[in-house]
Design a protein around this motif. Structure first.
Motif, PDB file in Angstrom:
ATOM      1  N   LEU A 119       0.816  -1.218   0.000  1.00  0.00           N
ATOM      2  CA  LEU A 119       0.000   0.000   0.000  1.00  0.00           C
ATOM      3  C   LEU A 119       0.846   1.263   0.000  1.00  0.00           C
ATOM      4  CD1 LEU A 119      -2.935  -0.841   2.441  1.00  0.00           C
ATOM      5  CD2 LEU A 119      -3.123  -0.132   0.052  1.00  0.00           C
ATOM      6  N   SER A 120       1.837   1.322   0.875  1.00  0.00           N
ATOM      7  CA  SER A 120       2.636   2.549   0.951  1.00  0.00           C
ATOM      8  C   SER A 120       3.487   2.743  -0.307  1.00  0.00           C
ATOM      9  CB  SER A 120       3.490   2.579   2.225  1.00  0.00           C
ATOM     10  OG  SER A 120       4.332   1.465   2.276  1.00  0.00           O
ATOM     11  N   LEU A 121       4.074   1.665  -0.824  1.00  0.00           N
ATOM     12  CA  LEU A 121       4.876   1.788  -2.045  1.00  0.00           C
ATOM     13  C   LEU A 121       4.006   2.171  -3.235  1.00  0.00           C
ATOM     14  CD1 LEU A 121       7.383  -1.189  -1.770  1.00  0.00           C
ATOM     15  CD2 LEU A 121       7.898   1.250  -1.581  1.00  0.00           C
ATOM     16  N   GLU A 122       2.840   1.542  -3.333  1.00  0.00           N
ATOM     17  CA  GLU A 122       1.934   1.843  -4.442  1.00  0.00           C
ATOM     18  C   GLU A 122       1.542   3.319  -4.424  1.00  0.00           C
ATOM     19  OE1 GLU A 122      -2.277   0.252  -6.338  1.00  0.00           O
ATOM     20  OE2 GLU A 122      -1.908  -0.064  -4.207  1.00  0.00           O
ATOM     21  N   ALA A 143       4.551   9.671  -7.611  1.00  0.00           N
ATOM     22  CA  ALA A 143       5.750  10.052  -8.380  1.00  0.00           C
ATOM     23  C   ALA A 143       5.494   9.974  -9.890  1.00  0.00           C
ATOM     24  CB  ALA A 143       6.918   9.152  -7.995  1.00  0.00           C
ATOM     25  N   GLY A 144       4.259   9.623 -10.262  1.00  0.00           N
ATOM     26  CA  GLY A 144       3.907   9.610 -11.676  1.00  0.00           C
ATOM     27  C   GLY A 144       4.140   8.289 -12.387  1.00  0.00           C
ATOM     28  N   LEU A 145       4.348   7.224 -11.625  1.00  0.00           N
ATOM     29  CA  LEU A 145       4.606   5.920 -12.231  1.00  0.00           C
ATOM     30  C   LEU A 145       3.326   5.096 -12.327  1.00  0.00           C
ATOM     31  CD1 LEU A 145       7.813   5.087 -10.197  1.00  0.00           C
ATOM     32  CD2 LEU A 145       7.717   5.934 -12.531  1.00  0.00           C
ATOM     33  N   GLU A 146       3.272   4.243 -13.318  1.00  0.00           N
ATOM     34  CA  GLU A 146       2.171   3.291 -13.442  1.00  0.00           C
ATOM     35  C   GLU A 146       2.549   2.107 -12.551  1.00  0.00           C
ATOM     36  OE1 GLU A 146       1.435   0.320 -16.920  1.00  0.00           O
ATOM     37  OE2 GLU A 146       0.813   2.337 -17.557  1.00  0.00           O
ATOM     38  N   VAL A 147       1.613   1.665 -11.715  1.00  0.00           N
ATOM     39  CA  VAL A 147       1.924   0.622 -10.735  1.00  0.00           C
ATOM     40  C   VAL A 147       1.064  -0.623 -10.938  1.00  0.00           C
ATOM     41  CG1 VAL A 147       1.981   0.057  -8.267  1.00  0.00           C
ATOM     42  CG2 VAL A 147       2.545   2.373  -9.021  1.00  0.00           C
ATOM     43  N   ARG A 148       1.732  -1.769 -10.917  1.00  0.00           N
ATOM     44  CA  ARG A 148       1.024  -3.054 -10.871  1.00  0.00           C
ATOM     45  C   ARG A 148       1.575  -3.832  -9.688  1.00  0.00           C
ATOM     46  NH1 ARG A 148       1.627  -6.330 -15.604  1.00  0.00           N
ATOM     47  NH2 ARG A 148       3.663  -5.419 -15.741  1.00  0.00           N
ATOM     48  N   ILE A 149       0.767  -4.777  -9.201  1.00  0.00           N
ATOM     49  CA  ILE A 149       1.144  -5.502  -7.987  1.00  0.00           C
ATOM     50  C   ILE A 149       1.015  -7.003  -8.196  1.00  0.00           C
ATOM     51  CG2 ILE A 149       0.428  -5.947  -5.593  1.00  0.00           C
ATOM     52  CD1 ILE A 149      -0.504  -2.894  -5.732  1.00  0.00           C
ATOM     53  N   LYS A 188      14.818  -4.077   4.526  1.00  0.00           N
ATOM     54  CA  LYS A 188      13.690  -3.680   5.379  1.00  0.00           C
ATOM     55  C   LYS A 188      14.177  -3.630   6.823  1.00  0.00           C
ATOM     56  CE  LYS A 188      10.219  -6.128   2.611  1.00  0.00           C
ATOM     57  NZ  LYS A 188       9.267  -7.232   2.617  1.00  0.00           N
ATOM     58  N   PRO A 189      13.644  -2.782   7.643  1.00  0.00           N
ATOM     59  CA  PRO A 189      12.668  -1.745   7.295  1.00  0.00           C
ATOM     60  C   PRO A 189      13.359  -0.624   6.519  1.00  0.00           C
ATOM     61  CG  PRO A 189      13.313  -1.506   9.589  1.00  0.00           C
ATOM     62  CD  PRO A 189      14.014  -2.734   9.055  1.00  0.00           C
ATOM     63  N   PHE A 190      12.686  -0.111   5.521  1.00  0.00           N
ATOM     64  CA  PHE A 190      13.267   0.962   4.725  1.00  0.00           C
ATOM     65  C   PHE A 190      12.345   2.166   4.757  1.00  0.00           C
ATOM     66  CE2 PHE A 190      11.173  -2.154   1.908  1.00  0.00           C
ATOM     67  CZ  PHE A 190      10.060  -1.409   1.548  1.00  0.00           C
ATOM     68  N   SER A 191      12.897   3.298   4.390  1.00  0.00           N
ATOM     69  CA  SER A 191      12.080   4.489   4.230  1.00  0.00           C
ATOM     70  C   SER A 191      11.464   4.396   2.837  1.00  0.00           C
ATOM     71  CB  SER A 191      12.975   5.715   4.369  1.00  0.00           C
ATOM     72  OG  SER A 191      12.669   6.670   3.395  1.00  0.00           O
ATOM     73  N   THR A 192      10.138   4.476   2.749  1.00  0.00           N
ATOM     74  CA  THR A 192       9.490   4.376   1.443  1.00  0.00           C
ATOM     75  C   THR A 192       9.970   5.503   0.524  1.00  0.00           C
ATOM     76  OG1 THR A 192       7.592   5.410   2.497  1.00  0.00           O
ATOM     77  CG2 THR A 192       7.431   3.064   2.048  1.00  0.00           C
ATOM     78  N   ARG A 193      10.264   6.636   1.098  1.00  0.00           N
ATOM     79  CA  ARG A 193      10.788   7.767   0.320  1.00  0.00           C
ATOM     80  C   ARG A 193      12.125   7.382  -0.336  1.00  0.00           C
ATOM     81  NH1 ARG A 193       8.754  11.645  -2.265  1.00  0.00           N
ATOM     82  NH2 ARG A 193      10.385  11.322  -3.749  1.00  0.00           N
ATOM     83  N   GLU A 194      12.955   6.673   0.426  1.00  0.00           N
ATOM     84  CA  GLU A 194      14.246   6.224  -0.104  1.00  0.00           C
ATOM     85  C   GLU A 194      14.036   5.275  -1.283  1.00  0.00           C
ATOM     86  OE1 GLU A 194      17.967   3.280   0.991  1.00  0.00           O
ATOM     87  OE2 GLU A 194      16.423   3.629   2.502  1.00  0.00           O
ATOM     88  N   VAL A 195      13.043   4.392  -1.160  1.00  0.00           N
ATOM     89  CA  VAL A 195      12.763   3.448  -2.243  1.00  0.00           C
ATOM     90  C   VAL A 195      12.337   4.201  -3.498  1.00  0.00           C
ATOM     91  CG1 VAL A 195      11.333   1.516  -3.000  1.00  0.00           C
ATOM     92  CG2 VAL A 195      12.172   1.582  -0.653  1.00  0.00           C
ATOM     93  N   VAL A 196      11.456   5.196  -3.333  1.00  0.00           N
ATOM     94  CA  VAL A 196      11.016   6.000  -4.474  1.00  0.00           C
ATOM     95  C   VAL A 196      12.224   6.689  -5.117  1.00  0.00           C
ATOM     96  CG1 VAL A 196       9.653   7.995  -5.204  1.00  0.00           C
ATOM     97  CG2 VAL A 196       8.681   6.356  -3.594  1.00  0.00           C
ATOM     98  N   ASP A 197      13.091   7.276  -4.305  1.00  0.00           N
ATOM     99  CA  ASP A 197      14.281   7.943  -4.840  1.00  0.00           C
ATOM    100  C   ASP A 197      15.153   6.974  -5.616  1.00  0.00           C
ATOM    101  OD1 ASP A 197      13.454  10.314  -3.724  1.00  0.00           O
ATOM    102  OD2 ASP A 197      14.786  10.190  -1.982  1.00  0.00           O
ATOM    103  N   ARG A 198      15.346   5.790  -5.072  1.00  0.00           N
ATOM    104  CA  ARG A 198      16.170   4.783  -5.763  1.00  0.00           C
ATOM    105  C   ARG A 198      15.541   4.377  -7.083  1.00  0.00           C
ATOM    106  NH1 ARG A 198      19.381   0.725  -2.414  1.00  0.00           N
ATOM    107  NH2 ARG A 198      19.714   1.835  -0.493  1.00  0.00           N
ATOM    108  N   VAL A 199      14.215   4.167  -7.084  1.00  0.00           N
ATOM    109  CA  VAL A 199      13.506   3.796  -8.309  1.00  0.00           C
ATOM    110  C   VAL A 199      13.706   4.891  -9.353  1.00  0.00           C
ATOM    111  CG1 VAL A 199      11.200   3.552  -9.327  1.00  0.00           C
ATOM    112  CG2 VAL A 199      11.795   2.253  -7.279  1.00  0.00           C
TER     113      VAL A 199
END
Length: 128
Positions: free
Chosen positions: A17-20, A26-32, A106-117
């Motif tokens: 949920l948080s990553l999605e 961030a403007g990305l198309e997301v699938r799960i 994990k645990p990671f900062s979701t913001r960090e994951v978005v930045d890495r992506v």
């Protein structure tokens, strides 16, 4: 321009949920996908630009999925970022050896994951 797409492969609803939410923001198309089998099925249906791949998954683990993605020449340009609670160097090295582009513990900062992506996408840096 078509938005970049990310496939989130994780079986923990809160993480998904948080990553999605943040990836869409961030403007990305997301699938799960919630297990290794459905992750590979989703890859065949519509190749994503990036896969956020949990290691501990039902049916096929993340290492197996990573290796399967890397074995397919049609998917060689897909970036794989592995997510795991296993932070030991041996797990990290195994993920990288199997073809993961990055490894986030994990645990990671979701913001960090978005930045890495966003760092892995060619022109996405200016999107957020």
């Amino acid at each position: 321009m078509t938005p970049y797409s990310v496939l989130i492969v994780d079986d923990e609803p809160n993480i998904v949920l948080s990553l999605e939410f943040l990836m869409k923001k961030a403007g990305l198309e997301v699938r799960i996908a919630r297990d290794g089998e459905s992750a590979l099925q989703a890859m065949q249906e519509n190749k994503p630009d990036i896969v956020l791949l949990d290691v501990m998954l039902p049916k096929r683990d993340g290492y197996d999925v990573c290796q399967t993605i890397r074995a397919n020449p049609l998917w060689e340009d897909v970036r794989i970022l592995m997510l795991t609670a296993k932070g030991r160097n041996i797990e990290r090295e195994k993920g990288i050896a199997l073809g993961a582009d990055d490894y986030i513990t994990k645990p990671f900062s979701t913001r960090e994951v978005v930045d890495r992506v966003l760092n892995y996408l060619p022109t996405a840096q200016g999107m957020v």
